[in-house]
Design a protein around this motif. Structure first.
Motif, short mmCIF file in Angstrom:
data_model
loop_
_atom_site.label_atom_id
_atom_site.label_comp_id
_atom_site.label_asym_id
_atom_site.label_seq_id
_atom_site.Cartn_x
_atom_site.Cartn_y
_atom_site.Cartn_z
N ASP A 298 0.83 -1.30 0.32
CA ASP A 298 0.10 0.11 -0.04
C ASP A 298 1.06 1.05 -0.03
O ASP A 298 0.77 2.24 -0.68
CB ASP A 298 -0.76 -0.13 1.25
CG ASP A 298 -1.83 1.12 0.97
OD1 ASP A 298 -2.58 1.17 0.07
OD2 ASP A 298 -2.10 1.88 2.12
N GLU A 299 1.82 1.38 0.70
CA GLU A 299 2.90 2.23 0.80
C GLU A 299 3.51 2.51 -0.45
O GLU A 299 3.62 3.97 -1.08
CB GLU A 299 3.75 2.09 1.90
CG GLU A 299 4.85 3.37 2.36
CD GLU A 299 4.28 4.43 2.95
OE1 GLU A 299 4.98 5.12 3.60
OE2 GLU A 299 3.13 4.27 3.27
N VAL A 300 4.14 1.59 -1.16
CA VAL A 300 4.90 1.64 -2.36
C VAL A 300 3.97 2.14 -3.22
O VAL A 300 4.32 2.93 -4.37
CB VAL A 300 5.62 0.49 -2.46
CG1 VAL A 300 6.35 0.49 -3.89
CG2 VAL A 300 6.69 0.13 -1.61
N CYS A 301 2.83 1.30 -3.47
CA CYS A 301 1.75 1.42 -4.73
C CYS A 301 1.37 2.91 -4.56
O CYS A 301 0.89 3.80 -5.43
CB CYS A 301 0.69 0.85 -4.71
SG CYS A 301 1.36 -0.92 -5.20
N GLY A 302 1.11 3.39 -3.11
CA GLY A 302 0.35 4.72 -3.01
C GLY A 302 1.58 5.74 -3.33
O GLY A 302 1.28 6.88 -3.90
N ALA A 303 2.81 5.77 -3.24
CA ALA A 303 4.03 6.56 -3.73
C ALA A 303 3.86 6.56 -5.09
O ALA A 303 3.92 7.62 -6.18
CB ALA A 303 5.21 6.24 -3.32
N ALA A 304 3.77 5.18 -5.79
CA ALA A 304 3.75 5.31 -7.29
C ALA A 304 2.52 6.04 -8.00
O ALA A 304 2.93 6.42 -9.06
CB ALA A 304 3.69 3.76 -7.71
N GLN A 305 1.42 6.12 -7.50
CA GLN A 305 0.51 6.83 -8.04
C GLN A 305 0.72 8.41 -8.15
O GLN A 305 0.24 8.92 -9.12
CB GLN A 305 -0.86 7.03 -7.13
CG GLN A 305 -0.67 7.49 -5.88
CD GLN A 305 -2.06 7.68 -5.31
OE1 GLN A 305 -3.18 8.11 -5.81
NE2 GLN A 305 -2.21 7.40 -3.73
N ARG A 306 1.60 9.06 -7.59
CA ARG A 306 2.02 10.38 -7.82
C ARG A 306 3.10 10.35 -9.19
O ARG A 306 3.22 11.67 -9.32
CB ARG A 306 2.75 10.90 -6.52
CG ARG A 306 1.75 10.94 -5.50
CD ARG A 306 2.37 11.76 -4.26
NE ARG A 306 1.58 11.82 -2.97
CZ ARG A 306 0.90 13.00 -2.88
NH1 ARG A 306 0.74 13.78 -3.66
NH2 ARG A 306 0.11 12.83 -1.81
N LEU A 307 3.42 9.07 -9.55
CA LEU A 307 4.19 9.21 -11.00
C LEU A 307 3.43 10.08 -12.03
O LEU A 307 3.80 10.50 -13.16
CB LEU A 307 4.53 7.84 -11.15
CG LEU A 307 5.67 7.37 -10.45
CD1 LEU A 307 5.99 5.85 -10.61
CD2 LEU A 307 7.03 8.17 -10.29
N THR A 308 2.12 9.97 -11.93
CA THR A 308 1.22 10.70 -12.95
C THR A 308 1.25 12.26 -12.87
O THR A 308 0.96 12.86 -13.80
CB THR A 308 -0.36 10.45 -12.67
OG1 THR A 308 -0.71 10.86 -11.28
CG2 THR A 308 -0.58 8.84 -12.54
N GLY A 309 1.91 12.71 -11.83
CA GLY A 309 2.04 14.18 -11.75
C GLY A 309 0.78 15.03 -11.22
O GLY A 309 1.10 16.33 -11.25
#
Length: 231
Positions: free
Chosen positions: A142-153
């Motif tokens: 959840d932590e890593v995926c939650g950080a990855a969603q911000r890759l959308t900008g």
């Protein structure tokens, strides 16, 4: 009475997602020391005298810390993202319950931008013999995926769904690598996929859906939740 151990100098992680974080300082060192103490309490059989003396020392330390000014929550005031990173229950250098997990931006072999998490878990997170508890692994995803969603900008959202597939036991006391990337984006929803590796072997995979919200609940107020499943 148990024989005292030599104290070690503690160092917290310096790297956090997007380069935002809190540098190692006295508070970070204190948090690391508390983590080590928790592991020792979990892994040692104390006689009554040693336990009583340790409890008195902990009470003295707690009294000292309690006399200091309160720290704002991560969402209170400016610099919310930096404070969120420092206080996260999984990657926060100032959170004593965090392993802690370190997060960095990386690029996968197919040029896909991703978030990479690195962590080493001890017996405090043990589920099956010599293996990481499944709930702990779900939280790390959840932590890593939650950080990855911000890759959308774009602004991040809350977890609406998290699916974890446990392929094989994830070992303790082993360097683990979790990586996550954006699979799809639809207006308010972001779909993220990820995997966990131990020694190059995939032990678990995850799919997550995050939904952007416009308002947050007040203190003590419930908010509509998503679902979490494991297979």
């Amino acid at each position: 009475m148990c024989r005292p151990r030599r104290r070690r100098r503690h160092r917290g992680p310096r790297r956090l997602v997007r380069g935002i974080g809190v540098s190692t300082d006295a508070t970070g060192d204190l948090a690391a020391a508390v983590r080590e103490l928790a592991a020792l309490v979990h892994g040692r059989i104390l006689d009554e005298a040693s336990a009583a003396r340790a409890r008195r020392l902990v009470a003295e330390a707690a009294e000292l810390v309690a006399a200091c000014p309160p720290r704002p929550r991560w969402h209170e005031g400016p610099d919310r993202r930096a404070r969120s990173a420092a206080l996260s229950p999984f990657s926060g250098s100032l959170n004593v319950v965090a392993p802690p997990l370190t997060l960095d931006r990386v690029t996968l072999d197919d040029a896909t931008p991703a978030i990479e998490g690195r962590v080493r878990l001890d017996r405090l997170r043990e589920g099956p013999p010599h293996s990481v508890h499944g709930g702990v692994l779900a939280g790390l995803f959840d932590e890593v995926c939650g950080a990855a969603q911000r890759l959308t900008g774009r602004p991040g959202g809350v977890t609406a769904r998290l699916l974890v597939r446990y392929r094989r036991p994830t070992p303790l006391d082993t360097d683990l690598r979790l990586v996550a990337w954006v699979a799809d984006e639809r207006t308010r929803r972001v779909h993220v996929r990820g995997r966990c590796e131990a020694g190059g072997v995939v032990t678990a995979e995850a799919e997550a859906v995050f939904v952007r919200v416009n308002t947050w609940p007040a203190s003590g107020e419930a908010v509509g939740g998503g679902t979490a499943t494991a297979t």
